[in-house]
Design a protein around this motif. Structure first.
Motif, PDB file in Angstrom:
ATOM      1  N   ASN A 103       0.873  -1.195   0.052  1.00  0.00           N
ATOM      2  CA  ASN A 103       0.205   0.064  -0.183  1.00  0.00           C
ATOM      3  C   ASN A 103       0.849   1.204   0.247  1.00  0.00           C
ATOM      4  O   ASN A 103       0.729   2.136  -0.737  1.00  0.00           O
ATOM      5  N   SER A 127       3.716   1.577  -1.220  1.00  0.00           N
ATOM      6  CA  SER A 127       4.409   1.977  -2.531  1.00  0.00           C
ATOM      7  C   SER A 127       3.508   1.958  -3.490  1.00  0.00           C
ATOM      8  O   SER A 127       3.566   2.034  -4.840  1.00  0.00           O
ATOM      9  N   ARG A 128       1.850   1.840  -3.170  1.00  0.00           N
ATOM     10  CA  ARG A 128       1.005   1.828  -4.354  1.00  0.00           C
ATOM     11  C   ARG A 128       1.146   0.711  -5.277  1.00  0.00           C
ATOM     12  O   ARG A 128       0.758   0.719  -6.433  1.00  0.00           O
ATOM     13  N   GLU A 129       1.611  -0.347  -4.843  1.00  0.00           N
ATOM     14  CA  GLU A 129       1.455  -1.680  -5.612  1.00  0.00           C
ATOM     15  C   GLU A 129       0.211  -2.502  -5.425  1.00  0.00           C
ATOM     16  O   GLU A 129       0.311  -3.067  -4.402  1.00  0.00           O
ATOM     17  N   TYR A 130      -0.656  -1.802  -5.582  1.00  0.00           N
ATOM     18  CA  TYR A 130      -2.122  -2.208  -5.168  1.00  0.00           C
ATOM     19  C   TYR A 130      -2.354  -3.580  -5.385  1.00  0.00           C
ATOM     20  O   TYR A 130      -3.246  -4.273  -4.748  1.00  0.00           O
ATOM     21  N   ASP A 131      -2.021  -4.081  -6.696  1.00  0.00           N
ATOM     22  CA  ASP A 131      -2.417  -5.426  -7.180  1.00  0.00           C
ATOM     23  C   ASP A 131      -1.705  -6.263  -6.040  1.00  0.00           C
ATOM     24  O   ASP A 131      -2.346  -7.284  -5.538  1.00  0.00           O
ATOM     25  N   THR A 161      -7.766  -0.746   0.342  1.00  0.00           N
ATOM     26  CA  THR A 161      -6.883  -0.986  -0.655  1.00  0.00           C
ATOM     27  C   THR A 161      -7.424  -0.922  -2.039  1.00  0.00           C
ATOM     28  O   THR A 161      -6.902  -0.490  -2.986  1.00  0.00           O
ATOM     29  N   SER A 218      -7.302   2.060  -4.780  1.00  0.00           N
ATOM     30  CA  SER A 218      -6.668   1.487  -6.219  1.00  0.00           C
ATOM     31  C   SER A 218      -7.946   1.831  -7.240  1.00  0.00           C
ATOM     32  O   SER A 218      -7.819   1.250  -8.357  1.00  0.00           O
TER      33      SER A 218
END
Lengths: 754, 130
Positions: A626, A628-632, A658, A662
């Motif tokens: 979360n 690093s905003r790598e939501y997948d 989350t 996103s």
């Protein structure tokens, strides 16, 4: 009902009279005690009522055969315990008053805000009523002596019992209890919040019917206006200003006003205690330094008068103008003296006519001050010390000592001040502004500081400096203080989902045992679930201080800072989690504070490979992704964690949040729904649900969810803010906007039921 | 979806950068299309860590083409705003209304006032809480 049983567990079906009942009847006694602020007075009145024989014969009250009042058997015990804790309780009051004193000192810049005082008055009265035996050498007060209290506590108990058994609760005719308007309001506010928590799975109508029956029995009008702390801020403030300005025809504050304030607040029994408290409250920062700072501000004030303003009245006027205009958003504000003054200051155009402030000039503040403190020439500090010596209080000594130590100020600061040159003063001012904790070194920040100061006065949120940003704020009135085992009570309330009540019980525990890390941790979790992140982080910081290696605390702090978008702090705590984990600490080879996000993530991934069955590792990974905003990946991690812990409602909420962040709000709503099915009182999930709809542009739905969340926790400031956005984006409902502005929930609940 | 390496927040310590990252995703939704119809303007937002005008980072929120990118703006923005980090978040989350922010000097505006008036907190996504 079935769902509620699942969530609340046995607590929902415990037979009254068993152990479970005893743990919940005590707070009710406490509730009744605190609600009946004027109990000792009303007692007198009730004794005179016809048909009431007097104390000890309360069984006859109101003609109802009340031979046994549930809850009353615990009262004696409760009272005794309470008196044993008097001294501690007092200390807390001491801290409150020393706060007020700090305010009074600040008050020479800005006069103290009235509702503060009023609140203290109320708290004080309440305190006296709660512990009537206090001044007579700790004699425990007689429980039998308080019929209305017992009636009320018994009555609340039956309300609670009826909610447990899901049975009907009918209005009952109770004897005249002599409740004051304020008491009634408090009863109404608290019982409606409690009602909503109890019946979170039922509709609003059901809750209202219940609460109305309760209120009707107590002869409380459901239309009483909210004017308590949760009410709007500005109207009160404006009222106060009008009051202040009206009360002083000349509008000129007396120079010794703050001293009077000090005297007023000085009616504390243990003067030694508060000085320590004060120091402790200010994070060990010496108050002497603070005083020095204030002194400079005082000097500045004197200069203001000689410069742009003729007297402080003008300054006050502009301040009230600022408040009024702040509310009206009136463009006229830009032409106000205040803004002109500040902008002149910022452009360095401020002209002080006299290079010196000579004693003897009429309207000279310094001169007035000197005269006030005859004989002239006497040192102010020793004067002050003399005044207070007989109280055996160390304040004067301390002050004198610090004062001499301070190199920048001479002993006789009044004289010094009168010799002060404008240039010196300007430098000092600039320096002070530069040191300003929330300022940025520009003169304009003065206005910001002022705004902030007023905001703090009104909301009581001490976010003055970065270091004190996470200072925990205790509730003003807490019925659980004096409870024999508030921690157990808090845990029980939390388990049953009564979050706002659990907060109070846990606070009572922490007032008693400030180093109880488990108490702080649970309080933090409760605040997080109640959607109050500031308090959640503050509690968790205290939990960490008490126990720096607690994994749950470190994870919670990581989550809290992630929510506040504070990346660096969040990363530090998540790294700390790994470092302190007994199994995974081997993956950390460096100083954890210097690790980058990708390094921490890599280490946690290694841990996940070693222990794929540990749900916590996946949770930490989810939070990291979360950040690093790598939501997948974050979603995958939370889903993995949920496979391992499918009944963890907070994980469902994390997954939902989350997805919402996103831009997958539709998926998010499903996840939130899962969380709410598991825990119907989960305020955070309710408000997240509102956010989910708002981000999809479905404002009307979002309003309903926000209102629902606020019904359970009216103190969730951020939800009020979001509600305002949704209201202004939805239909042009100015009446609803106004209700929101005043923080009146009832009209909103009527208009937007869920 | 934005993956590591493409985020504003990777190379910035500003909280606003994290919100701008969220904004990118937000504009890909139906709500983005609605914003294009309703607002349809290009805003440049300069965010400073501590003091307006110092060490500013520029973000462009283009509601005409539904893009968010690091500034300066390609072409002339309809309005340019300057904030300190925390104040921008306060405005975007509705804690501080834009008029108040302007009056208090917490928000500086350049460009068309009409465009500035359409700059409201409902443009920005609200972060959900974990």
């Amino acid at each position: 009902m079935a769902m509620r049983d699942l969530v609340m567990g046995g607590g929902a079906c415990v037979v009254p009279g068993g152990d479970g009942a005893s743990s919940s009847s005590n707070p009710l006694g406490g509730l009744a005690d605190s609600l009946l602020g004027g109990a000792s007075k009303t007692q007198e009145r009730i004794r005179e009522l016809p048909g009431l024989a007097g104390p000890g014969q309360s069984a006859d009250l109101g003609g109802r055969p009340l031979t046994y009042l549930p809850g009353s058997e615990f009262e004696n015990e409760f009272d005794q315990r309470a008196s044993a804790q008097n001294s501690q309780f007092l200390q807390r009051f001491g801290s409150k008053f020393s706060d007020a004193w700090g305010d009074a000192v600040n008050g020479h810049m800005m006069p103290p805000v009235a509702h503060h005082d009023r609140e203290q008055e109320a708290a004080f009265r309440n305190f006296e009523a709660l512990y009537p035996g206090m001044d007579s050498a700790g004699r425990p007060p007689l429980a039998l002596d308080a019929p209305p209290q017992r009636v009320l506590s018994g009555f609340f108990q039956s309300f609670l019992d009826s909610s447990r058994m899901d049975g009907p609760f009918n209005a009952v005719r109770l004897p005249e209890l002599g409740l004051s308007e304020a008491d009634k309001r408090r009863i109404r506010d608290r019982s409606s919040i409690m009602g909503r928590h109890f019946f979170a799975d039922k509709g609003d109508e059901y809750v209202n019917a219940r609460v109305n029956a309760l209120l009707q029995s107590l002869d409380i009008d459901n239309n009483l206006k909210f004017r308590e702390p949760m009410g709007g801020r500005h109207p009160e403030m404006e009222g106060y200003w009008n009051e202040v300005i009206g009360a002083r025809p000349g509008g000129r504050p007396l120079p010794d006003q703050w001293a009077e304030d000090f005297h007023q607040h000085h009616r504390i029994p243990e003067p030694g205690g508060w000085a320590q408290e004060f120091e402790a409250q200010h994070n060990g920062e010496s108050w002497g330094d603070q005083f020095g700072e204030h002194q400079q501000q005082m000097a500045a004030r004197g200069q203001f008068r000689n410069g742009e303003m003729n007297n402080m009245a003008a300054l006050e006027q502009t301040r009230s103008l600022v408040n009024t205009l702040a509310q009206n958003q009136d463009p006229k504000f830009q032409n106000s003296k205040f803004l002109q003054f500040v902008s002149k200051m910022s452009r360095g155009e401020l002209i002080v006519e006299d290079n010196q402030v000579k004693p003897g000039v009429t309207n000279d503040w310094a001169n007035e001050f000197q005269q006030q403190h005859l004989p002239p020439g006497d040192q102010w500090a020793s004067e002050f010390m003399g005044e207070h010596q007989h109280r055996g209080d160390r304040w004067g000594d301390e002050f004198a000592r610090r004062h001499q130590e301070a190199p920048s100020t001479s002993d006789d600061w009044v004289n010094d001040f009168s010799r002060l040159h404008v240039q010196d003063w300007a430098d000092e001012y600039a320096e002070q502004v530069a040191k300003n904790p929330y300022g940025d070194g520009s003169h304009e920040s003065w206005l910001d500081s002022y705004d902030k100061f007023v905001g703090e006065q009104m909301t009581d949120l001490p976010n003055r400096t970065a270091s004190s940003k996470f200072v925990y704020v205790f509730a003003d009135q807490n019925p659980y203080v004096g409870h024999p085992n508030p921690l157990k009570e808090g845990q029980e309330l939390f388990r049953r989902g009564l979050l706002s009540e659990a907060v109070l019980a846990l606070e009572a525990e922490l007032l008693k045992n400030p180093e109880n890390s488990e108490g702080w941790r649970l309080l933090g979790i409760t605040h997080a679930e109640n959607d109050d992140d500031k308090q959640a982080i503050a509690s968790m910081v205290r939990a960490r201080d008490a126990d720096p290696t607690n994994l749950e605390v470190l994870l919670a702090l990581g989550v809290g800072h992630t929510n506040e978008l504070e990346q660096a702090e969040a990363l530090r705590y998540l790294g700390g989690w790994l470092q302190n984990h007994p199994q995974y600490s081997k993956f950390v080879q460096q100083d954890v504070n210097s690790l980058s996000h990708s390094q921490v993530t890599q280490m946690v991934n290694e841990a996940a490979l070693v222990a794929p069955g540990d749900g916590d590792v996946h949770t930490v990974l989810g939070v990291l992704y979360n950040l690093s905003r790598e939501y997948d990946r974050a979603i995958q991690s939370f889903q993995r964690a949920l496979e391992l812990k499918p009944r963890d409602y907070s994980l469902w909420n994390k997954l939902g949040a989350t997805q919402a962040n996103s831009a997958r709000s539709a998926d998010a709503i499903y996840a939130y729904q899962q969380a709410l099915d598991l825990k119907p009182n989960y305020v955070r999930a309710w408000s997240n649900m509102g956010i989910g709809y708002a981000n999809q542009g479905r404002y009307e739905e979002s309003i309903r969810y926000y209102v629902r969340a606020l019904g359970m926790n009216p103190k969730a400031d951020n939800v009020w803010d979001y509600l305002k956005i949704s209201l202004s984006s939805c239909a042009a409902r100015w009446d609803m906007m106004e209700a929101c502005e005043r923080r009146e929930l009832e009209p909103l609940q009527k208009e937007y039921p869920l | 979806m934005a993956e590591a390496g493409q985020n504003f927040a990777d190379s910035s310590t500003l909280k606003s950068a994290a919100l701008m990252d969220m904004m990118k995703g937000h504009l890909t939704t139906d709500e983005g299309k609605r914003l294009k119809e309703k607002v349809g303007l290009v805003y440049q937002i300069n965010v400073a860590p501590k003091k307006i005008g110092f060490q500013e980072e520029m973000f462009v929120v283009d509601l005409k083409n539904l893009k968010v990118y690091k500034g300066p703006c390609d072409g002339k923005p309809d309005a340019t705003f300057s904030f300190v980090d925390g104040d921008f978040l306060s405005v975007a989350s509705g804690k501080l209304n834009p008029q108040m922010a302007f009056i208090r000097g917490k928000m500086k505006i350049k460009g068309s006032m009409g465009a500035a008036q359409k700059f409201t907190p409902d443009i920005f996504p609200k972060p959900a809480k974990l």
